[in-house]
Scaffold this motif. Structure first.
Motif, PDB file in Angstrom:
ATOM      1  N   GLY A 127      40.380  31.343  38.720  1.00  9.56           N
ATOM      2  CA  GLY A 127      39.182  31.446  39.551  1.00  9.56           C
ATOM      3  C   GLY A 127      39.302  32.571  40.570  1.00  9.56           C
ATOM      4  O   GLY A 127      38.352  33.333  40.795  1.00  9.56           O
ATOM      5  N   ILE A 128      40.471  32.698  41.179  1.00 11.23           N
ATOM      6  CA  ILE A 128      40.686  33.772  42.154  1.00 11.23           C
ATOM      7  C   ILE A 128      40.617  35.130  41.479  1.00 11.23           C
ATOM      8  O   ILE A 128      39.990  36.061  42.004  1.00 11.23           O
ATOM      9  N   ILE A 129      41.221  35.270  40.315  1.00  8.55           N
ATOM     10  CA  ILE A 129      41.171  36.539  39.576  1.00  8.55           C
ATOM     11  C   ILE A 129      39.731  36.886  39.223  1.00  8.55           C
ATOM     12  O   ILE A 129      39.303  38.034  39.370  1.00  8.55           O
ATOM     13  N   TRP A 130      38.993  35.885  38.789  1.00  9.84           N
ATOM     14  CA  TRP A 130      37.592  36.123  38.436  1.00  9.84           C
ATOM     15  C   TRP A 130      36.801  36.579  39.660  1.00  9.84           C
ATOM     16  O   TRP A 130      36.005  37.519  39.591  1.00  9.84           O
ATOM     17  N   LEU A 131      37.011  35.930  40.799  1.00  3.86           N
ATOM     18  CA  LEU A 131      36.305  36.305  42.020  1.00  3.86           C
ATOM     19  C   LEU A 131      36.671  37.721  42.474  1.00  3.86           C
ATOM     20  O   LEU A 131      35.810  38.496  42.890  1.00  3.86           O
ATOM     21  N   VAL A 132      37.950  38.065  42.393  1.00  4.01           N
ATOM     22  CA  VAL A 132      38.396  39.401  42.798  1.00  4.01           C
ATOM     23  C   VAL A 132      37.791  40.455  41.886  1.00  4.01           C
ATOM     24  O   VAL A 132      37.323  41.508  42.351  1.00  4.01           O
ATOM     25  N   ASN A 133      37.770  40.207  40.589  1.00  3.89           N
ATOM     26  CA  ASN A 133      37.185  41.167  39.648  1.00  3.89           C
ATOM     27  C   ASN A 133      35.693  41.340  39.900  1.00  3.89           C
ATOM     28  O   ASN A 133      35.172  42.456  39.839  1.00  3.89           O
ATOM     29  N   ASN A 134      35.008  40.241  40.168  1.00  2.19           N
ATOM     30  CA  ASN A 134      33.574  40.344  40.464  1.00  2.19           C
ATOM     31  C   ASN A 134      33.333  41.146  41.735  1.00  2.19           C
ATOM     32  O   ASN A 134      32.399  41.934  41.817  1.00  2.19           O
ATOM     33  N   ARG A 135      34.181  40.952  42.732  1.00  2.00           N
ATOM     34  CA  ARG A 135      34.035  41.691  43.984  1.00  2.00           C
ATOM     35  C   ARG A 135      34.269  43.189  43.747  1.00  2.00           C
ATOM     36  O   ARG A 135      33.543  44.029  44.271  1.00  2.00           O
TER      37      ARG A 135
END
Length: 101
Positions: free
Chosen positions: A17-25
């Motif tokens: 989830g954190i990786i996904w959020l960072v990539n989206n950012r």
């Protein structure tokens, strides 16, 4: 489904989830940067066009306010009147001849 299986998987799910959020950012930041660059390019183009138009308006203002423009307009008006008179348009009035009774 047993909750006992999810508890050991929770840290992995959180990392995903954190990786996904960072990539989206990061993607959003790239999108914003691209939009800002395109906007600044368009602003520079508009500024250049505005500058050219201002220069042209200044030239036109000088022409219109110059006394020579008035003289040139009067000359052109006289040319137009002469063309109408020599073209033979209209009905002859015979103003020089006396009417016979």
């Amino acid at each position: 489904m047993d909750l006992g299986i999810l508890i050991p998987l929770a840290p992995f799910i959180m990392v995903l989830g954190i990786i996904w959020l960072v990539n989206n950012r990061k993607l959003e930041e790239k999108r914003i940067a691209a939009t800002a660059e395109a906007s600044s390019e368009k602003a520079a183009q508009y500024a250049s066009q505005v500058s050219k138009l201002e220069d042209r308006v200044q030239v036109l203002e000088r022409i219109v306010t110059d006394r020579g423009y008035d003289v040139a307009t009067q000359i052109e008006a006289l040319r137009d009147v002469k063309e109408v008179e020599t073209s033979g348009s209209g009905i002859p009035l015979n103003l020089n001849r006396k009417e016979e009774a």
